[in-house]
Design a protein around this motif. Structure first.
Motif, short mmCIF file in Angstrom:
data_model
loop_
_atom_site.label_atom_id
_atom_site.label_comp_id
_atom_site.label_asym_id
_atom_site.label_seq_id
_atom_site.Cartn_x
_atom_site.Cartn_y
_atom_site.Cartn_z
N GLU A 1 53.27 40.87 103.43
CA GLU A 1 54.25 41.64 102.67
C GLU A 1 55.31 40.64 102.19
OE1 GLU A 1 54.55 44.91 102.05
OE2 GLU A 1 52.58 45.34 102.93
N PRO A 2 55.86 40.84 101.00
CA PRO A 2 56.85 39.87 100.51
C PRO A 2 58.10 39.86 101.40
CG PRO A 2 56.69 41.75 99.04
CD PRO A 2 55.59 41.90 100.04
N ALA A 3 58.45 38.69 101.86
CA ALA A 3 59.55 38.55 102.81
C ALA A 3 60.86 39.04 102.22
CB ALA A 3 59.68 37.09 103.23
N GLU A 4 61.02 38.76 100.94
CA GLU A 4 62.29 39.11 100.32
C GLU A 4 62.52 40.61 100.37
OE1 GLU A 4 62.60 37.03 96.73
OE2 GLU A 4 64.52 37.94 96.17
N GLU A 5 61.38 41.30 100.05
CA GLU A 5 61.46 42.75 100.06
C GLU A 5 61.81 43.23 101.45
OE1 GLU A 5 58.09 45.73 99.06
OE2 GLU A 5 58.43 44.40 97.34
N LEU A 6 61.18 42.60 102.41
CA LEU A 6 61.44 43.00 103.80
C LEU A 6 62.90 42.78 104.16
CD1 LEU A 6 58.32 41.87 105.77
CD2 LEU A 6 59.08 44.18 105.27
N CYS A 7 63.38 41.62 103.77
CA CYS A 7 64.79 41.33 104.04
C CYS A 7 65.64 42.44 103.46
CB CYS A 7 65.22 40.02 103.38
SG CYS A 7 64.52 38.60 104.15
N ASP A 8 65.35 42.73 102.19
CA ASP A 8 66.15 43.74 101.51
C ASP A 8 66.07 45.06 102.25
OD1 ASP A 8 67.05 42.06 99.66
OD2 ASP A 8 65.56 42.58 98.13
N GLU A 9 64.82 45.36 102.60
CA GLU A 9 64.64 46.65 103.24
C GLU A 9 65.38 46.68 104.58
OE1 GLU A 9 60.78 49.34 104.02
OE2 GLU A 9 60.87 48.05 102.27
N SER B 1 80.01 45.41 116.66
CA SER B 1 78.93 45.00 117.57
C SER B 1 77.58 45.30 116.96
CB SER B 1 79.10 45.64 118.93
OG SER B 1 79.25 47.00 118.79
N ASN B 2 77.49 46.42 116.25
CA ASN B 2 76.21 46.68 115.57
C ASN B 2 75.95 45.64 114.50
OD1 ASN B 2 75.29 48.79 117.00
ND2 ASN B 2 76.28 50.34 115.71
N MET B 3 76.97 45.26 113.85
CA MET B 3 76.84 44.22 112.85
C MET B 3 76.31 42.95 113.50
SD MET B 3 77.19 43.32 109.78
CE MET B 3 78.36 43.83 108.60
N CYS B 4 76.84 42.65 114.67
CA CYS B 4 76.38 41.46 115.38
C CYS B 4 74.90 41.60 115.71
CB CYS B 4 77.17 41.28 116.67
SG CYS B 4 78.81 40.70 116.36
N LEU B 5 74.52 42.79 116.20
CA LEU B 5 73.11 43.01 116.53
C LEU B 5 72.24 42.81 115.30
CD1 LEU B 5 73.00 46.08 118.89
CD2 LEU B 5 72.41 43.72 119.35
N VAL B 6 72.68 43.39 114.21
CA VAL B 6 71.89 43.27 112.98
C VAL B 6 71.75 41.80 112.60
CG1 VAL B 6 71.97 43.70 110.51
CG2 VAL B 6 72.45 45.54 112.11
N ILE B 7 72.86 41.11 112.68
CA ILE B 7 72.81 39.70 112.31
C ILE B 7 71.85 38.95 113.22
CG2 ILE B 7 74.15 37.58 112.17
CD1 ILE B 7 76.55 39.30 111.44
N ALA B 8 71.99 39.22 114.51
CA ALA B 8 71.16 38.50 115.46
C ALA B 8 69.69 38.78 115.21
CB ALA B 8 71.55 38.89 116.88
N SER B 9 69.33 40.06 115.08
CA SER B 9 67.91 40.37 114.93
C SER B 9 67.40 39.88 113.59
CB SER B 9 67.67 41.86 115.11
OG SER B 9 68.47 42.57 114.22
N PHE C 1 64.03 36.63 110.37
CA PHE C 1 63.79 36.00 109.07
C PHE C 1 64.26 34.57 108.99
CE2 PHE C 1 64.29 40.55 108.18
CZ PHE C 1 63.07 40.80 107.63
N VAL C 2 65.30 34.27 109.72
CA VAL C 2 65.90 32.98 109.48
C VAL C 2 65.34 31.91 110.39
CG1 VAL C 2 68.05 31.70 109.34
CG2 VAL C 2 67.98 34.09 108.67
N MET D 1 58.73 30.01 108.52
CA MET D 1 59.42 30.78 107.50
C MET D 1 60.38 29.91 106.74
SD MET D 1 58.56 34.06 107.87
CE MET D 1 59.93 35.04 107.40
N GLN D 2 60.15 28.60 106.83
CA GLN D 2 61.14 27.70 106.26
C GLN D 2 61.38 27.99 104.79
OE1 GLN D 2 58.99 26.75 108.53
NE2 GLN D 2 60.41 26.01 110.10
N GLY D 3 60.32 28.44 104.15
CA GLY D 3 60.44 28.67 102.71
C GLY D 3 61.48 29.72 102.37
N ILE D 4 61.58 30.72 103.23
CA ILE D 4 62.47 31.81 102.84
C ILE D 4 63.81 31.75 103.56
CG2 ILE D 4 60.54 33.33 102.32
CD1 ILE D 4 61.37 34.73 105.05
#
Lengths: 782, 395
Positions: free
Chosen positions: A255-263, A307-315, A320-321, A326-329
């Motif tokens: 699946e396109p990673a970008e789309e996933l990120c967005d989603e 804290s939810n923001m932190c969780l989101v960032i962490a996960s 993805f990061v 996944m170096q490309g994306i």
């Protein structure tokens, strides 16, 4: 054993000395250089290694040697040498015999061995021939067997290949079913693994109809699976781990990673937005009071949203990061994340700012500071997670803004507090005096107002100090260490407040200037004293206090104490001047009306001091009391004991010779009253509305000057009859009786009163002055 | 550059009334009216010889009474009006009359002072301004630059417009207006604006300044509380039609734009007692004189609100006809290339030759750099604008 020829003559086990020596000799014999031998040769007399005198050397010349010996050595030495040599010769002889014997033995045994070998080799040759014949036979057989088995072997290989292929095919054919089953069992991971194994093959053989079918089936299933995964991904309930798995699987499904990120982000955005909305709801109606206090609000914001923001960032980062492969994306994903975080945080910040702005109460701000601290602290954590975003800086910005806003509010609060104090003072001054109660004492009022203002300043300083407390995370930011202390608190708050006080003082002097005393004079007097107190002590006290509490570390220019003091003093001076002016005008007004409204030509003979004069004296006395409450007595010039006994020179003329007449044109015969004005010649010029000093006498002098000068000017505009003049005489005498005690220089009062009476006499149609004794009687009577 | 010393002249009586002889534009001449209740009052005609720094004077007897206000006709050198106190039957009344001085004194005489003192002459009465119905006369104002036929007098709360007829021998009340209000309203002083075809008059009563249109005798503007207490005097800027100076008992001199009277344009607070007199220089309206009962005269340089805020706006080709067009509106024609820094308003000088309250200061009508001031003790001082400033303005 460095000998190059380890011949059979080698001795077996001889003592080292003996072993070496023969070798050395032998070597010499064979013409080889031998270091040991050379060393040995050194022992011989005449040590000349290799030379003709070296007995062990190759070029030994007995003649030279002997000659040398004989020449150099004594008899005893010769004898010793000879014995030594004999000994050596003998040893050499025996060595030689031994060697010869050994060589011989060895030669014999070698001959025997060679003979034996000759016989053995013959036998071996025969056996070798036999072996060769046998090998040829074996080779032949082997070749025959190989050729026979060739066919079968190939077949077996083929079969095993087919078997493998069949198994693979079976896997392929079973794949749709398997996948379906996996999907049913929700073993998505398994399914994806299967599919990813088969995918390339299917792709390779997709031109064959059967494979095509399988591929289609699989793709359908997998699409279905992906759909399911996505649904799961979208589904709010799935936990972070599940989500991570989903994302991983989806990524594996290409699946396109970008789309996933967005989603992922849009999904997260939904949830976070909802939280923000809940948070916004707590702000309450616009204009209304907030529902919760600020600490609770920030707490909620931190605990839920941040804290939810932190969780989101962490996960997200995990998914993805920071993933393998996944170096490309990474870059794209990171950018997306930062944009996402920034946009959401912006909303959050705006909420927080709106909430902070609602914080208008100017009392204790520990709650606010704690809230800000928590806010800031949580943002630090978030910033650590995502260093690329600017939330930390913006958060600090918000805190700084809040602090600035706070200081501003405190300044306004101080100002309004000061205004309130003034209003209180006004009210208590204006309040009707109760029967048993004394009117409020100005000194007490001053004490109250200055103490309460000082207390207010102190408490505000305490509140503000919370911002720089050690346990507050943002207190070590450069702003709070430097600019906050110096520009914010010291300049913005304290200096600003002091300046505002001075400014207000000046306004009192300006606005009331024309309209005439909308401010009660007592307030002016009180404020003037307050400003003076500020100048002498309060300002430096407050600033020292501030500087101690807020250790100013930066190098911003700060207002020096002296300039503030100067400003305060100027304000005090203005207020006092204004006070003098206002009070002077009040009395002037009375005098002016009394002179203007009377018909002085047709007045009756004076029997009393006019009531207005008594009123003037009364008012002056009460002003004296009022000023005395706040200002020191001041210096006055020496009094003459009989001030009240002075008489007026009624005909004092206002004319005189000029002191400096460069071109004086005499126009008329000199008047006779020159002498009466000699005094005036030498007296100082009187400035009527001139600045006064900070003491009672000076203030009173100012007021009396203004009043009497008005009296004089008014008198000059009128025409008097005889009794009019006499009335003025009486009035002036009365004023003189009572006013001299208030002024610093009684001569001033005398001078002005003289002028008044003199001018009246001039303006009199029938100038017949009253007897001084009669005047005195009238004045004493009333 | 040493400034000339002031010239001082002493009158034997007290005096409040001073005016330049307006119709005279060559000789420096002032008229002073005395105040004495016991002796005959006089009008001193003071000629100032600028070259020799000498004062020549002639005395006219003014038998009618002590003089409170004097004003000279703008058209006829020999005609003047006075407001004087008439005392009869222990009643004091202030009346006004128009007088003519003897012909030979009109252009000044250069007799020696000693001779003239013995040889006093009297004024010829032209007409009375009948005020029996209106009360005490505070002042009489001639129509500026007029033909000497129109007068305004202020009597208690009445503003009276007179026409002089039959070679000034008859004064006819042509129009009047009265102040209505509670209390005793009394005009204290007034000025006739030289602008708008001389159709505007400003008056002062109590702390208010009012503007009047002489055609309709209606009030056109009203400055309430112009000064803290009384407004003592007014003057119009001779070059800027809407600018008005006032002074009063709050020790201030204020400058007003009559189009917007809510706030003064500028306020000077230099005197330490009431300011009785304020006068614009006739030619250079940045020069403003004020006299006060603190016995001082202050000469201010109000450049920022003058018609020449950037210095003298005279171009080379205009230099020749500068004198002719002085009163014209040339001031509004700016040469945009002259962008000098605006000069600072400042106090030029404080004159302290007086020892008693100064009730009158006047610029000479002949020499724009010279002015006279009169204090109550009868001392008349003639001063000049400092030379440095004079050259600064001219060059």
């Amino acid at each position: 054993m460095s000998g190059p020829l380890p011949g059979p003559a080698e001795p077996g086990s001889e003592p080292p000395g003996g072993k070496r020596r023969p070798h050395g000799m032998l070597k010499l014999y064979y013409g080889l250089p031998d270091p040991a031998g050379e060393a040995q040769g050194g022992l011989a007399p005449g040590g000349d290694p290799g030379g003709p005198t070296d007995i062990n050397g190759a070029h030994f010349d007995p003649e030279v040697f002997l000659t040398k010996l004989r020449k150099e050595c004594s008899l005893t030495q010769l004898m010793d040498c000879e014995t030594d040599m004999v000994k050596q010769i003998r040893a050499l002889d025996s060595d030689m015999q031994t060697l010869v014997y050994e060589n011989y033995n060895k030669f014999i045994s070698a001959t025997d061995t060679i003979r034996k070998m000759k016989n053995d080799f013959k036998k071996m040759e025969d056996e070798m021939d036999c072996l060769a014949a046998n090998m040829a036979v074996i080779t032949e057989f082997s070749a025959r067997i190989s050729s026979t088995l060739q066919d079968q072997h190939e077949q077996i290989t083929k079969l095993s290949g087919v078997h493998m292929l069949l198994r693979k095919l079976q896997f392929l054919f079973e794949l749709p079913a398997r996948l379906t089953k996996c999907v049913e069992l929700e073993a998505y991971g398994q399914a994806v693994r299967y599919y990813s194994k088969a995918r390339s093959i299917l792709h390779q053989y997709q031109h064959m109809p059967s494979f095509q079918g399988i591929q289609d089936d699989c793709q359908k299933i997998m699409a279905n699976l992906a759909q399911k995964l996505r649904e799961k991904f979208r589904d709010g309930g799935s936990g972070a781990k599940d989500l991570a798995e989903c994302v991983e699987l989806l990524l594996q499904l290409d699946e396109p990673a970008e789309e996933l990120c967005d989603e992922f982000l849009s999904h997260a955005r939904c949830r976070l937005k909802a939280e923000l909305e809940a948070l916004e709801a707590e702000l309450g109606q616009p204009g209304g009071a907030p529902i919760t206090d600020i600490l609770e609000f920030i707490d909620r914001g931190c605990n839920i949203f941040v804290s939810n923001m932190c969780l989101v960032i962490a996960s997200y980062q995990e998914l993805f990061v920071s993933r393998e492969g996944m170096q490309g994306i990474t870059r794209m994903a990171q950018d997306k994340l930062v944009a996402f975080v920034n946009s959401l945080m912006e909303t959050y910040f705006s909420l927080v700012e709106r909430r902070i702005q609602l914080e208008k109460g100017v009392g204790d701000n520990s709650l606010l500071v704690r809230a800000l601290d928590r806010f800031h602290r949580r943002l630090q954590a978030l910033a650590k997670l995502l260093p690329a975003s600017n939330v930390a800086a913006e958060g600090t910005e918000i805190v700084v803004r809040a602090a600035k806003e706070r200081i501003h509010q405190y300044l306004l609060a101080l100002q309004s507090f000061y205004q309130d104090c003034l209003t209180d003072v006004r009210q208590s001054l204006a309040a009707p005096r109760l029967a048993g109660k004394e009117s409020p004492n100005l000194a007490e009022l001053l004490g109250t107002i200055s103490a309460s203002v000082l207390n207010q300043i102190k408490s505000v300083l305490t509140y503000v100090h919370l911002f720089t407390a050690k346990d507050i995370t943002f207190s070590n930011k450069p702003y709070f260490k430097g600019e906050f202390c110096s520009q914010g608190v010291r300049e913005g708050l304290i200096v600003g407040f002091i300046k505002a006080i001075c400014q207000m003082a000046r306004q009192f002097c300006e606005t009331t200037g024309d309209k005439g005393g909308s401010t009660p004079p007592a307030v002016l007097l009180l404020l003037s004293r307050l400003c003076l107190d500020y100048e002498t002590s309060t300002i430096s006290y407050i600033l020292t206090l501030t500087d101690e509490q807020f250790l100013v570390q930066d190098h911003y220019p700060i207002t020096p104490v002296t300039s503030l003091c100067a400003e305060a003093r100027e304000a005090a001076q203005r207020l006092l001047n204004h006070y003098v002016k206002v009070q002077g005008l009040i009395i002037s007004q009375m005098l002016r009306k009394s002179v203007e409204t009377r018909d002085w030509v047709n007045t009756i003979e004076p029997r009393n001091v006019r009531a207005v004069m008594k009123r003037v004296v009364e008012d002056t006395t009460s002003i004296d009391v009022q000023v005395g409450l706040l200002y020191e007595e001041g210096v006055r010039k020496a009094q003459s004991s009989d001030s009240s006994k002075r008489t007026f020179s009624v005909y004092s003329s206002s004319r005189q010779q000029s002191r400096y007449a460069p071109s004086y044109t005499p126009s008329a015969p000199l008047d006779t009253n020159l002498l009466s004005n000699i005094q005036k010649l030498f007296s100082e010029r009187i400035d009527i509305f001139s600045p006064v000093e900070f003491n009672k006498v000076s203030v009173l002098t100012g007021i009396i000057k203004i009043s009497l000068k008005t009296f004089l000017e008014c008198v000059r505009l009128r025409t008097f009859g005889r009794y009019g003049l006499q009335q003025i005489q009486v009035d002036c005498y009365y004023l003189q009786l009572y006013l001299w005690r208030f002024v610093c220089d009684e001569n001033l009062v005398h001078f002005l009163l003289d002028e008044i009476v003199g001018s009246t006499a001039h303006r009199c149609l029938d100038p017949v002055p009253m007897e001084q004794s009669v005047i005195e009687v009238i004045c004493e009577r009333g | 550059m040493e400034d000339d010393a002031p010239v001082i002249y002493g009158l034997e009586f007290q005096a409040r009334a001073l005016t330049p002889q307006i119709a005279e534009t060559d000789a420096i001449r002032f008229l002073v009216g005395t105040q004495s209740l016991k002796y005959d009052n006089q009008i001193h005609i003071i000629d100032f010889d600028d070259e020799n720094n000498i004062i020549n004077k002639n005395v006219l007897i003014h038998q009618a009474g002590e003089i409170w206000h004097i004003s000279a006709s703008p058209a006829d050198k020999g005609v003047l009006a006075t407001c004087y106190n008439k005392t009869s039957d222990s009643k004091v009344m202030t009346c006004a009359a128009v007088w003519r001085m003897p012909k030979e004194l009109e252009s000044g005489s250069h007799e020696s002072p000693d001779d003239s003192s013995s040889n006093t002459q009297t004024l010829e009465l032209l007409c009375h301004l009948d005020n029996t119905a209106h009360g005490n006369m505070a002042c009489v104002i001639w129509e500026p630059m007029g033909d000497g036929k129109k007068l305004i007098s202020l009597a208690d709360n009445h503003l009276l417009l007179w026409d002089l007829q039959e070679s000034s021998s008859n004064a006819v009340l042509s129009n009047s207006a009265a102040l209505e209000g509670k209390g005793q309203l009394k005009f204290t002083s007034g000025r006739w604006s030289p602008h708008h075809n001389c159709t505007q008059v400003a008056t002062a009563n109590d702390s208010a300044i009012r503007g009047w249109d002489t055609r309709s005798m209606r009030q056109i503007y009203y400055i309430e509380n112009a000064h803290g207490q009384l407004v003592r005097d007014l003057d119009f800027n001779p070059n800027k039609q809407y600018y008005l100076a006032s002074c009063g008992d709050d020790c201030k001199v204020k400058f007003w734009d009559t189009r917007n009277v809510t706030e003064p344009v500028k306020t000077l607070e230099e005197h330490s007692h009431w300011v009785w007199n304020v006068r614009y220089n006739h030619s250079h309206d940045q020069l403003v004189l004020s006299g006060s009962s603190d016995s001082r005269i202050i000469l201010s340089n109000m450049v920022s609100i003058s018609s020449e805020p950037f210095g003298h706006l005279v171009d080379d080709d205009e230099l020749s006809d500068q004198e002719d067009h002085h009163q014209e509106e040339k001031i509004f024609v700016y040469t945009p290339f002259r962008t000098k820094e605006p000069l600072q308003d400042s106090i030029i000088a404080t004159y302290e030759e007086h020892e008693d309250s100064v009730y009158a200061v006047e610029w000479s009508s002949a020499d724009p750099w010279l002015f006279a001031s009169l204090s109550y003790d009868g001392r008349l001082v003639i001063n000049r604008v400092p030379r440095a400033l004079k050259y600064h303005i001219l060059l």
